[in-house]
Enzyme design. Structure first.
Site, PDB file in Angstrom:
ATOM      1  N   LYS A 151      -6.556   1.201 -25.286  1.00 38.65           N
ATOM      2  CA  LYS A 151      -7.840   1.070 -25.417  1.00 38.65           C
ATOM      3  C   LYS A 151      -8.468   1.854 -25.174  1.00 38.65           C
ATOM      4  O   LYS A 151      -8.223   3.568 -25.041  1.00 38.65           O
ATOM      5  CB  LYS A 151      -8.270   0.366 -23.923  1.00 38.65           C
ATOM      6  N   ARG A 184      -3.430 -13.297 -22.176  1.00 41.29           N
ATOM      7  CA  ARG A 184      -3.874 -14.414 -22.759  1.00 41.29           C
ATOM      8  C   ARG A 184      -1.854 -14.995 -22.325  1.00 41.29           C
ATOM      9  O   ARG A 184      -1.499 -15.888 -22.274  1.00 41.29           O
ATOM     10  CB  ARG A 184      -3.422 -14.535 -24.162  1.00 41.29           C
TER      11      ARG A 184
END
Ligand code: BES
Ligand code: ZN
Ligand code: ZN
Length: 484
Positions: free
Chosen positions: A264, A338
């Site tokens: 990130k 996920r």
């Protein structure tokens, strides 16, 4: 934790301050106070005007309380119109959040039915929350007495007790989110969960990284393997003898999400200490279910890992195998939530619960779509509606979102059964569709709380800066609904 009690409206002043509500109207502020005579209300109205009080939400002011026999009178705004239950909860919370230096409070907000007693008590307790692990904070109101004609009645005592349990659970979730990721990693999170569960009588089982690998939890292993802090899967269980239904709750517990090798940007990365807010909400909810003695079987699954880049980290293009055999091509290591959820959803489903509900700070797209105060809920329609109803009753904002089947094509890959990313547009829904694959045929809802889990703006109502504990009260309501 603030000590909240009930007293009749005729109780003699015994606190530092009296708290009343103020409505905003076109003709100025109007004091709303239960148990005060007309003369007192009129004189407080005059004082409110003198203080410049308008009655807006989040407006809290104080003045001399001689007219009502107190040292101080405090006003909390409820905005325009007849205040809703949630507006009163927020107004009570705004007061305890911002009334610095007031140690004890007599609360004269409308509380003449048990539901309102509960809401006011909940607001007071949620607003009095402070996080003091690393520094001291301004002291919160320590004691509050709600002045209500229901004082002494069992229904009001029950509402008060429930409010206390809920606020304690929310505080637990907030504390976990606020804890530095240097102190809260998968192992220490699992230990904390085990300690709290022992106190509350909840059964706990922890799988470590060796067991996870041996039992085919490829998502947790892949996400955790770049970190020096190995992953954990925690299973909690509240199983009362009378239970007729079984609800499984699954929480995303990324104790820090650097993005992994798909790193990130530096700006805002610190917010990713909150990427375990879903797991915190699940833990807090199961603890509350046990303390409330809810007649429903609840299993809670905390999917804990730290997502870090390193020489041992998962690479974009790695193919992994989720528990149960589905293969996933990892095309972006920042879509890690996920992967750990898929493992946990499969494990939860193996026990054939009646309903599965997962909660996660899953996508930046959720924040883009709904902002920082509204969460999203997706899934099979009936369960999704149940969650929306539970959230409405709790005063939490969960908005229903679709799972359009056509978006599934974007996750197709020649390399594996599915890729972990798809179309960027509708990214929140794509993530939901990815999860759907692992709960096929089940009653299931997916709660994306990426925006509301961490408040990086100013405090408002009963919501502090930092971890908010969003989802806990909604999930407890959902469990209560499952008790029939
Ligand atoms: N933890 C983030 C989602 C997030 C973003 C939570 C902002 C709270 C605030 C998640 O793991 C993530 O990075 N998702 C990616 C997915 C993308 C790579 C498909 C995202 O949303 O950008
Ligand atoms: Zn991520
Ligand atoms: Zn994440």
């Amino acid at each position: 934790m603030i000590d909240v009690s009930l007293a009749p409206p005729s109780a003699v002043p015994a606190s530092d301050a009296l708290l009343v509500a103020v409505r905003s109207t076109t003709s100025g502020p109007v004091v709303v106070a239960s148990g005060l005579d007309d003369r007192a209300v009129e004189s407080l109205g005059g004082l409110a005007r003198t203080l410049g009080m308008k009655g807006d939400r989040d407006e809290v002011r104080r003045g001399p309380g001689d007219a009502v026999g107190y040292g101080v009178v405090a006003f909390t705004g409820v905005g325009e119109g007849d205040p809703s239950v949630e507006r009163l909860r927020q107004a009570a919370g705004a007061a305890t959040r911002s009334l610095e230096g007031v140690e004890s409070l007599d609360v004269s907000l409308p509380a003449d039915v048990p539901e309102l007693v509960g809401a006011v008590a909940e607001g007071l307790a949620l607003g009095a929350y402070r996080f003091e692990r690393y520094r001291s904070a301004t002291p919160a109101v320590a004691r509050a007495r709600i002045l209500t004609p229901l004082a002494g009645e069992a229904s009001a005592d029950a509402a008060l007790e429930r409010a206390g349990i809920l606020a304690t659970a929310v505080a637990t979730a907030r504390d976990l989110v606020n804890t530095s990721p240097a102190d809260l990693h998968p192992e220490s999170f699992a230990e904390r969960a085990a300690d709290l569960c022992r106190e509350a009588g909840v059964a706990v089982a922890v799988r470590d990284e060796v067991e996870l690998a041996a039992e085919g939890f490829g998502g947790l292993v892949a996400v955790g393997k770049g970190s020096a802090r190995p992953p954990r899967l925690v299973r909690l269980e509240h199983a009362p003898a009378q239970a007729r239904r079984h609800v499984a709750l699954v929480g995303k517990g990324i104790t820090f999400d650097s993005g992994g090798l798909s790193l990130k940007p530096a700006k805002g990365m610190e917010e990713m200490k909150s990427d375990m807010a879903g797991a915190a909400a699940v833990l807090a909810t199961v603890l509350a279910a046990a303390r409330l003695g809810l007649a429903v079987r609840v299993t809670g699954w905390l999917a804990l890992a730290e997502n870090m880049p390193s020489g041992s980290a998962t690479r974009p293009s790695d193919v992994i195998t989720i528990r149960g055999g589905t293969t996933v091509e990892v095309l972006n290591t920042d879509a890690e939530g996920r992967l750990v959820l898929a493992d946990a959803l499969v494990a939860a489903s193996e026990e054939e619960p009646d309903v599965v509900c997962d909660i996660a700070t899953l996508t930046g797209a959720q924040v883009v779509a709904l902002g920082t105060r509204v969460a999203a809920v997706m899934g099979e329609e009936e369960t999704r509606s149940d969650v929306v109803a539970a959230a409405d009753a709790a005063g939490e904002q969960f908005w229903p979102m679709p799972l359009p089947a056509d978006l599934k094509d974007s996750m197709k890959t020649p390399m594996a059964d599915i890729a972990n990313i798809g179309d960027r547009n509708g990214g929140m829904l794509v993530a939901g569709l990815f999860l759907q694959r692992f709960v096929e045929g089940r009653r299931w809802a997916h709660l994306d709380i990426a925006g509301p889990a961490l408040n990086t703006g100013s405090a408002w109502g009963y919501t502090p800066v930092g971890g908010t504990g969003v989802g806990v009260r909604t999930l407890v309501n959902l469990l209560e609904e499952a008790c029939e």
